[in-house]
Design a protein around this motif. Structure first.
Motif, PDB file in Angstrom:
ATOM      1  N   GLN A  91       7.328  -8.219  14.340  1.00  0.00           N
ATOM      2  CA  GLN A  91       8.053  -7.097  14.811  1.00  0.00           C
ATOM      3  C   GLN A  91       6.912  -7.086  16.038  1.00  0.00           C
ATOM      4  N   ASP A  92       5.484  -7.507  15.579  1.00  0.00           N
ATOM      5  CA  ASP A  92       4.490  -7.282  16.135  1.00  0.00           C
ATOM      6  C   ASP A  92       4.580  -7.659  17.392  1.00  0.00           C
ATOM      7  N   PRO A 284       4.162  -6.664  -6.087  1.00  0.00           N
ATOM      8  CA  PRO A 284       6.634  -5.531  -5.242  1.00  0.00           C
ATOM      9  C   PRO A 284       5.744  -5.990  -3.842  1.00  0.00           C
ATOM     10  N   PRO A 285       7.352  -6.015  -3.055  1.00  0.00           N
ATOM     11  CA  PRO A 285       7.344  -6.413  -1.739  1.00  0.00           C
ATOM     12  C   PRO A 285       6.899  -5.107  -1.218  1.00  0.00           C
ATOM     13  N   GLU A 286       6.672  -3.665  -1.514  1.00  0.00           N
ATOM     14  CA  GLU A 286       6.679  -2.332  -0.558  1.00  0.00           C
ATOM     15  C   GLU A 286       4.908  -2.911  -0.690  1.00  0.00           C
ATOM     16  N   GLN A 292      -0.397  -5.474   3.955  1.00  0.00           N
ATOM     17  CA  GLN A 292      -0.269  -6.148   5.399  1.00  0.00           C
ATOM     18  C   GLN A 292      -0.575  -5.191   7.016  1.00  0.00           C
ATOM     19  N   GLU A 293       0.037  -4.012   6.638  1.00  0.00           N
ATOM     20  CA  GLU A 293       0.361  -3.033   7.651  1.00  0.00           C
ATOM     21  C   GLU A 293      -0.929  -2.644   7.854  1.00  0.00           C
ATOM     22  N   ARG A 294      -1.441  -1.948   6.712  1.00  0.00           N
ATOM     23  CA  ARG A 294      -3.034  -1.588   7.117  1.00  0.00           C
ATOM     24  C   ARG A 294      -3.918  -2.451   7.326  1.00  0.00           C
ATOM     25  N   LYS A 315      -3.132 -10.423  14.773  1.00  0.00           N
ATOM     26  CA  LYS A 315      -4.623  -9.653  14.759  1.00  0.00           C
ATOM     27  C   LYS A 315      -5.262 -10.811  15.782  1.00  0.00           C
ATOM     28  N   PRO A 316      -5.686 -10.575  16.294  1.00  0.00           N
ATOM     29  CA  PRO A 316      -6.608 -11.170  17.438  1.00  0.00           C
ATOM     30  C   PRO A 316      -8.262 -10.884  16.930  1.00  0.00           C
ATOM     31  N   ASP A 317      -8.561  -9.566  16.405  1.00  0.00           N
ATOM     32  CA  ASP A 317      -9.945  -9.249  15.742  1.00  0.00           C
ATOM     33  C   ASP A 317     -10.120  -9.623  14.655  1.00  0.00           C
TER      34      ASP A 317
END
Length: 618
Positions: A91-92, A284-286, A292-294, A315-317
């Motif tokens: 997705q990224d 939990p998966p959620e 991870q999204e944050r 994530k590059p940084d």
């Protein structure tokens, strides 16, 4: 998602005819991705795949692996199919490609039927440059049927070490990818990984039918990463001091061996004011997806995780990766530390390491259900990891040598180069330690043995009668922490082993006989005394040279605002390295901005005026 039948309106569709006059790879590199020149090996790989040949690529994280298949995907007719092991990763990457004007999509289990049909329609009508999917999705009969009916530019198999049962991230679904060589014989295949020793490389080539393909092995060195390993005393305090002194406000990853330790460490960091989130397979998966999204979308987030986190994180940084427990192998260590500094800016791989780590891992290995061959290989891997921890020469040279790479001179950017460790003649101390293990019956752990050696007066020793043996009190010249260092190095080097039954008792191994007889001189490493870091307190090493902090924060705020408007991570807009160059150059026109590395044509059109206005207001 379950297999579904092909909609009837697909029946009469045929793939788009190959487009003539595709762009040259140099033009794609410059105009789409915004880079002026290829990195080492990239151009050879790109031209190999564009020419229709297969390739096996080993290139370090941050070395530009993705461009090795993305550019051929745009240069060859048809759609490139990219096999990716993680939904978040695909997705990224799709989001980043779309920002650059590339027609990319993915098929995965997060999509409903209508979304999947829409993507398949784009594939069938030749509208996609790249399509990402997981191996299990690719191998479904429905997906294979679709692929046989379209023009395919190439197959790219990312994280190819997942196919190896000797690798550290084995995925059984990858084994089925061997059918690509049979069913799509005329389509070039490129397999890519950042981490593979010689054994793993051979297995990748065999399982993916790439033995006769061109193999491209780039150097494994990540010179921007500073490797540091220090004795574990108080892990939580050591971690807090490390972050406060060197990485205040930075994004980072902290690895722990157990789920309980992950959650406890995340709580500890949060209580001290850090934006720290847990990640492990038991959540939990959620919650895992949310955390991870944050981490991907916010600045300054620290993820505390087990090894369940990280493969494919783009994530590059990430400015630091910390280990509070010992990894099982150098492959795992290299892969995990490689998540730092993907943008090429200075970053830190920091680890605390103690005797209990060694004992725990050795017990886990000996108690595993694997056969003797498996255990033998895992012992070799563990010994190599311990060797890196105890080495008194350049750590980077040891790490690279393990992967068949070399460095002619010490790196100057690891702790053993920056502060060379002292050694001492530990022959007598070693003999005392080993004798104490023997005379107490090989039934006690390190704390008890140290108490005996130092002549401690306690009831347990008296009741066992060990205050009357010859080794009682003969080690009072060393402190308890110094004796811990001695025992740690004896276990790490295989002279002592932990009781495989799991009770923590130390036992002699056959290798210790020459030491007991005094036939060998033993040089031991002196554990270093902690010194204040030479870096500016709280300032990330990647940003130490930024003099205009106000301008830097203004550009980051601008980037974050644009990212939130589009629902993408900030680095998808521009990497930190690109922002730094914009701040340094201060372009005043679109032409000048286009000369900044990482600013391609599509991003220039989307964001050029916004950033020029921001610069003008500073």
């Amino acid at each position: 998602m379950t297999d579904i039948s092909i909609p009837t309106d697909f029946e009469n569709l045929s793939p788009e005819k190959p487009v003539a006059g595709r762009r040259a790879p140099e033009d794609i590199l410059s105009q789409v991705f915004g880079y002026e020149g290829f990195r080492p090996l990239q151009e050879d790989i790109v031209r190999t795949v564009i020419g229709g040949d297969n390739a096996l690529v080993l290139m370090p994280t941050g070395g530009g692996k993705s461009l090795c298949y993305q550019i051929p995907a745009l240069a060859r007719p048809g759609t490139a199919i990219v096999v990716s092991p993680l939904i978040a990763l695909m997705q990224d990457q799709v989001a980043a490609l779309r920002q650059q004007g590339v027609k990319a999509a993915y098929l995965n289990s997060t999509m409903d039927i209508q979304q999947a049909w829409a993507t398949e329609n784009e594939l069938m009508t030749g509208e996609l440059d790249l399509l990402y999917c997981a191996p299990e999705r690719l191998l479904q009969p429905r997906t294979l049927e679709l692929l046989h009916r379209v023009s395919i530019a190439l197959f790219a198999i990312d994280e190819a070490h997942c196919v190896s049962q000797w690798g550290h991230d084995f995925r059984s679904d990858y084994l089925g990818l061997e059918l690509l060589a049979r069913e799509f014989a005329g389509v070039p295949r490129i397999a890519l990984t950042a981490t593979a020793d010689e054994r793993t490389r051979q297995e990748i080539a065999q399982r993916l039918s790439l033995v006769d393909a061109r193999h491209f092995i780039s150097g494994f060195d990540r010179p921007n990463i500073q490797y540091r390993i220090t004795p574990k005393t108080n892990a939580n305090k050591q971690l807090l001091d490390f972050i406060k002194e060197e990485h205040e406000g930075d994004s980072g990853v902290v690895y722990c061996l157990s789920r309980n330790k992950v959650e406890a460490t995340a709580r500890m960091l949060s209580q001290h004011g850090y934006n720290a989130l847990p990640y492990h397979a038991g959540l939990p998966p959620e919650e895992r997806a949310h955390n991870q999204e944050r981490f991907l979308r916010e600045d300054g987030v620290i993820v505390v995780a087990t090894i369940a986190f990280g493969m494919g994180i783009d994530k590059p940084d990430v400015r630091f990766v910390a280990h509070l427990d010992l990894p099982k192998s150098l492959e795992a260590y290299y892969q995990e530390t490689g998540r730092a500094g993907r943008d090429g800016n200075p970053s830190t791989a920091w680890m605390v390491y103690g005797l209990q780590d060694v004992i725990k891992l050795r017990q886990m290995l000996e108690g595993s259900q694997g056969n003797e061959q498996f255990k033998r290989v895992e012992r070799q891997k563990m010994d190599a990891m311990l060797g890196l921890c105890e080495v008194i020469s350049c750590r980077r040279q040891v790490l690279l040598r393990y992967f068949g790479d070399s460095l002619d001179s010490p790196c100057g950017n690891c702790d053993t180069c920056l502060t060379p460790p002292e050694t001492w003649d530990g022959t007598v101390a070693v003999q005392k330690a080993l004798s104490c293990v023997y005379r107490t019956g090989q039934r006690f752990g390190v704390t008890y043995l140290i108490d005996v050696l130092r002549g401690s007066e306690n009831d347990r020793i008296a009741q066992a009668g060990h205050d009357r043996i010859s080794t009682y009190g003969i080690g009072s010249e060393l402190s308890a922490s110094e004796w811990k260092s001695v025992f740690r190095q004896l276990v790490a080097n295989g002279y002592l082993r932990a009781d495989p039954e799991g009770y923590g008792a130390l036992q002699l191994t056959p290798e210790c006989r020459p030491l007991l007889r005094g036939e060998d001189v033993v040089l031991l490493r002196k554990d270093p005394v902690k010194k204040t870091s030479s870096r500016t307190r709280g300032r990330s090493p990647a940003r130490e040279h930024i003099t205009d902090q106000k301008g830097w924060e203004a550009l980051r705020s601008c980037r974050k605002r644009l990212a939130e408007q589009q629902g993408v991570p900030p680095y998808v807009i521009f990497h930190d390295a690109t922002l730094m160059e914009i701040l340094e150059r201060r372009p005043s026109s679109m032409v000048e901005l286009s000369e900044v590395s990482g600013v391609g044509k599509a991003k220039l059109e989307k964001y050029g005026e916004v950033f020029l206005e921001e610069l003008a207001s500073l």
